[in-house]
Design an enzyme around this catalytic site. Structure first.
Site, PDB file in Angstrom:
ATOM      1  N   GLY A 174      27.633  28.673  -4.509  1.00  0.00           N
ATOM      2  CA  GLY A 174      26.736  28.938  -3.389  1.00  0.00           C
ATOM      3  C   GLY A 174      25.266  28.764  -3.726  1.00  0.00           C
ATOM      4  O   GLY A 174      24.491  28.258  -2.912  1.00  0.00           O
ATOM      5  N   GLY A 188      31.889  24.917  -5.558  1.00  0.00           N
ATOM      6  CA  GLY A 188      33.041  25.498  -6.231  1.00  0.00           C
ATOM      7  C   GLY A 188      34.240  24.567  -6.342  1.00  0.00           C
ATOM      8  O   GLY A 188      34.757  24.308  -7.430  1.00  0.00           O
ATOM      9  N   LYS A 230      34.385  21.480   6.129  1.00  0.00           N
ATOM     10  CA  LYS A 230      33.713  21.643   7.418  1.00  0.00           C
ATOM     11  C   LYS A 230      32.294  21.085   7.483  1.00  0.00           C
ATOM     12  O   LYS A 230      31.491  21.311   6.585  1.00  0.00           O
ATOM     13  CB  LYS A 230      33.605  23.141   7.733  1.00  0.00           C
ATOM     14  CG  LYS A 230      34.917  23.815   8.022  1.00  0.00           C
ATOM     15  CD  LYS A 230      34.603  25.155   8.630  1.00  0.00           C
ATOM     16  CE  LYS A 230      35.735  26.126   8.533  1.00  0.00           C
ATOM     17  NZ  LYS A 230      35.221  27.487   8.337  1.00  0.00           N
ATOM     18  N   ARG A 280      32.480  31.588 -18.909  1.00  0.00           N
ATOM     19  CA  ARG A 280      31.180  32.176 -18.539  1.00  0.00           C
ATOM     20  C   ARG A 280      30.591  33.025 -19.647  1.00  0.00           C
ATOM     21  O   ARG A 280      29.367  33.074 -19.802  1.00  0.00           O
ATOM     22  CB  ARG A 280      31.326  33.001 -17.261  1.00  0.00           C
ATOM     23  CG  ARG A 280      31.458  32.097 -16.058  1.00  0.00           C
ATOM     24  CD  ARG A 280      31.555  32.878 -14.779  1.00  0.00           C
ATOM     25  NE  ARG A 280      31.446  31.973 -13.643  1.00  0.00           N
ATOM     26  CZ  ARG A 280      31.828  32.280 -12.411  1.00  0.00           C
ATOM     27  NH1 ARG A 280      32.329  33.468 -12.153  1.00  0.00           N
ATOM     28  NH2 ARG A 280      31.691  31.414 -11.436  1.00  0.00           N
TER      29      ARG A 280
HETATM   30  P1  ADP Z   1      32.869  22.895  -2.242  1.00  0.00           P
HETATM   31  O1  ADP Z   1      33.519  24.209  -2.644  1.00  0.00           O
HETATM   32  O2  ADP Z   1      32.876  21.905  -3.366  1.00  0.00           O
HETATM   33  O3  ADP Z   1      31.533  23.066  -1.608  1.00  0.00           O
HETATM   34  P2  ADP Z   1      34.279  22.869   0.260  1.00  0.00           P
HETATM   35  O4  ADP Z   1      34.619  24.297   0.089  1.00  0.00           O
HETATM   36  O5  ADP Z   1      33.311  22.498   1.313  1.00  0.00           O
HETATM   37  O6  ADP Z   1      33.829  22.224  -1.139  1.00  0.00           O
HETATM   38  O7  ADP Z   1      35.621  22.046   0.615  1.00  0.00           O
HETATM   39  C1  ADP Z   1      36.759  22.064  -0.176  1.00  0.00           C
HETATM   40  C2  ADP Z   1      37.999  22.102   0.635  1.00  0.00           C
HETATM   41  O8  ADP Z   1      38.049  21.055   1.575  1.00  0.00           O
HETATM   42  C3  ADP Z   1      39.223  21.949  -0.230  1.00  0.00           C
HETATM   43  O9  ADP Z   1      39.992  23.122  -0.159  1.00  0.00           O
HETATM   44  C4  ADP Z   1      39.976  20.758   0.389  1.00  0.00           C
HETATM   45  O10 ADP Z   1      41.378  20.941   0.432  1.00  0.00           O
HETATM   46  C5  ADP Z   1      39.399  20.707   1.772  1.00  0.00           C
HETATM   47  N1  ADP Z   1      39.545  19.370   2.350  1.00  0.00           N
HETATM   48  C6  ADP Z   1      38.936  18.227   1.983  1.00  0.00           C
HETATM   49  N2  ADP Z   1      39.354  17.203   2.726  1.00  0.00           N
HETATM   50  C7  ADP Z   1      40.262  17.700   3.602  1.00  0.00           C
HETATM   51  C8  ADP Z   1      41.046  17.122   4.657  1.00  0.00           C
HETATM   52  N3  ADP Z   1      40.978  15.821   4.941  1.00  0.00           N
HETATM   53  N4  ADP Z   1      41.842  17.942   5.362  1.00  0.00           N
HETATM   54  C9  ADP Z   1      41.903  19.264   5.089  1.00  0.00           C
HETATM   55  N5  ADP Z   1      41.199  19.849   4.113  1.00  0.00           N
HETATM   56  C10 ADP Z   1      40.388  19.080   3.384  1.00  0.00           C
HETATM   57 MG    MG Z   2      34.536  25.694  -1.487  1.00  0.00          MG
END
Ligand code: ADP
Ligand code: MG
Length: 396
Positions: free
Chosen positions: A377, A354, A202, A39
């Protein structure tokens, strides 16, 4: 919101002017040592440009999560030292606080080409409270305000939204400009087909992004744990997989709306399941064969292949959310195959979020994307169609 009217630093004459720059120096620090200076290096183009053009530069950032009062472990000292090593002129004056007499003295004594760094903004409770008094004081530290911290643009803090109201001349730095251009492209006229690949943990985290992209994309690919909820909504038995049971009606509603809009909605056709995330290996099963006690932790190879075909033919790809629990090696394959597909696609490819960005960096394919958003975010809020206060404040 159309941010194209925001000035860039190149549009402003900065010679012999004092420029206050919000940067993102929120670097990881362990035992007083910076473990990753990405960064800091990312901010160099903006700082060097201002210095080369004869400005004096006042930098400010937050670091970690101090609770509105000084805490030695969150001091900007290591950042100031590292920055001094990286800068051509090799000197950075660190103030004792982001406000008050000490800071004022350092700032007002700066000569052209000199660089000062304010101590951690979050040592002051007024920063996160977007306090007007602090905003006004910070505004006296610069004749020109530049924001180059995209990662905090979705927060209305004193150093982002607040201060900008009290300085007439303002612009975005190079990093901010790159993010805004790349992400705005995804919300405007795009080369089609336009494919959004969404995954992660989620559905509830991603509802707004789905809603906003639904009216723009040609296809929506859903993987990760989020896909479990959609598969359950279609009547599949998901064993002990992560499923948001309260979101089943929402998933059905999204599927119905995609159909009505003629947006292709792709779900996995096979999954990698195991008894727990600690399992040493997974087993590939069809979506209708998830046994009780088994959880889906990644998309299977057939799903990866059909997603890949779509991505390869896409004109534009936005990807957010890992396809599986990629942190665990046995369940990283689906996410890696998406990274490879996007990296080789001839389309315009952007990844944000992230964990998704961490996965792409881990794969070493980051440089093959058109844009890797460092925003976390902020990038998600932008794609949700929200107005980012830090950017809105820079509008002329
Ligand atoms: P980002 O940070 O890229 O927006 P998220 O925070 O929404 O992504 O999601 C990332 C998390 O989702 C990771 O920690 C990953 O382990 C979890 N994840 C993805 N697929 C599954 C799954 N099938 N079961 C449990 N956790 C999952
Ligand atoms: Mg995340």
């Amino acid at each position: 919101m159309d941010y194209s009217s925001i000035k860039r630093i190149k549009d402003i004459d900065v010679a012999s002017r004092r420029v206050l720059v919000r940067v993102d120096f929120n670097v990881p620090i362990k035992d007083g040592k910076i473990t990753d200076d990405t960064r800091i290096r990312a901010a160099l183009p903006t700082i060097n440009d201002l210095v080369t053009r004869g400005a004096s530069v006042v930098l400010m950032s937050h670091l970690g999560r101090p609770k509105g009062k000084p805490e030695q472990k969150y001091s900007m000292e290591p950042v100031a030292s590292r920055l001094a090593e990286l800068l051509d002129n090799g000197e950075v004056l660190l103030t004792d606080s982001c406000s008050g007499d000490g800071a004022r003295r350092v700032v007002f004594d700066l000569r052209d080409g000199q660089v000062a760094l304010l101590e951690n903004l979050r040592f002051h409770a007024g920063e996160e409270a977007n306090d007007e008094k602090l905003s006004r004081e910070l505004a006296t530290f610069g004749e020109i305000y530049v924001n180059d911290a995209f990662g905090t643009a979705h927060r209305a803090h004193a150093s982002t939204a607040g201060v900008a109201a009290f300085i007439r001349q303002k612009a975005m730095g190079f990093l901010m400009e790159k993010e805004v251009m790349a992400l705005s492209k995804l919300l405007g006229e795009v080369t089609r087909p336009y494919v959004a690949v969404l995954g992660g943990a989620k559905v509830s985290d991603k509802i707004e992004i789905i809603e906003n992209l639904m009216s723009r994309v040609d296809a929506l690919v859903i993987g990760g744990a989020m896909a479990n909820t959609f598969l359950a909504a279609k009547g599949m038995a998901m064993g002990s997989s992560l499923v948001e049971t309260d979101k089943l009606p929402l998933a059905r509603d999204i599927m119905a709306r995609a159909e009505a809009r003629k947006v292709r909605l792709l779900l996995p056709s096979d999954l990698v399941v195991a008894a727990s995330p600690e399992a040493e290996r997974g087993e590939v099963v069809s979506i209708d064969k998830v046994a009780p006690g088994k959880m889906a932790l990644d998309i299977g190879p057939a799903s990866s292949e059909s997603f890949r075909e779509l991505i390869m033919r896409a004109g534009t790809v936005f990807w957010n959310g890992p396809m599986g629990m990629f942190e665990k090696a046995p369940f990283a394959e689906g996410t890696l195959s998406m990274a490879k597909a996007a990296a080789t696609s001839a389309g315009y490819t952007v990844v944000g979020g992230g964990d998704s960005v961490a996965a792409v960096n881990q794969s070493g394919l980051d440089h093959r994307f058109d844009h890797v958003s460092t925003g976390g975010g902020a990038s998600l809020e932008m794609l949700e169609g929200k107005i980012l206060p830090g950017l809105a404040a820079l509008m002329p």
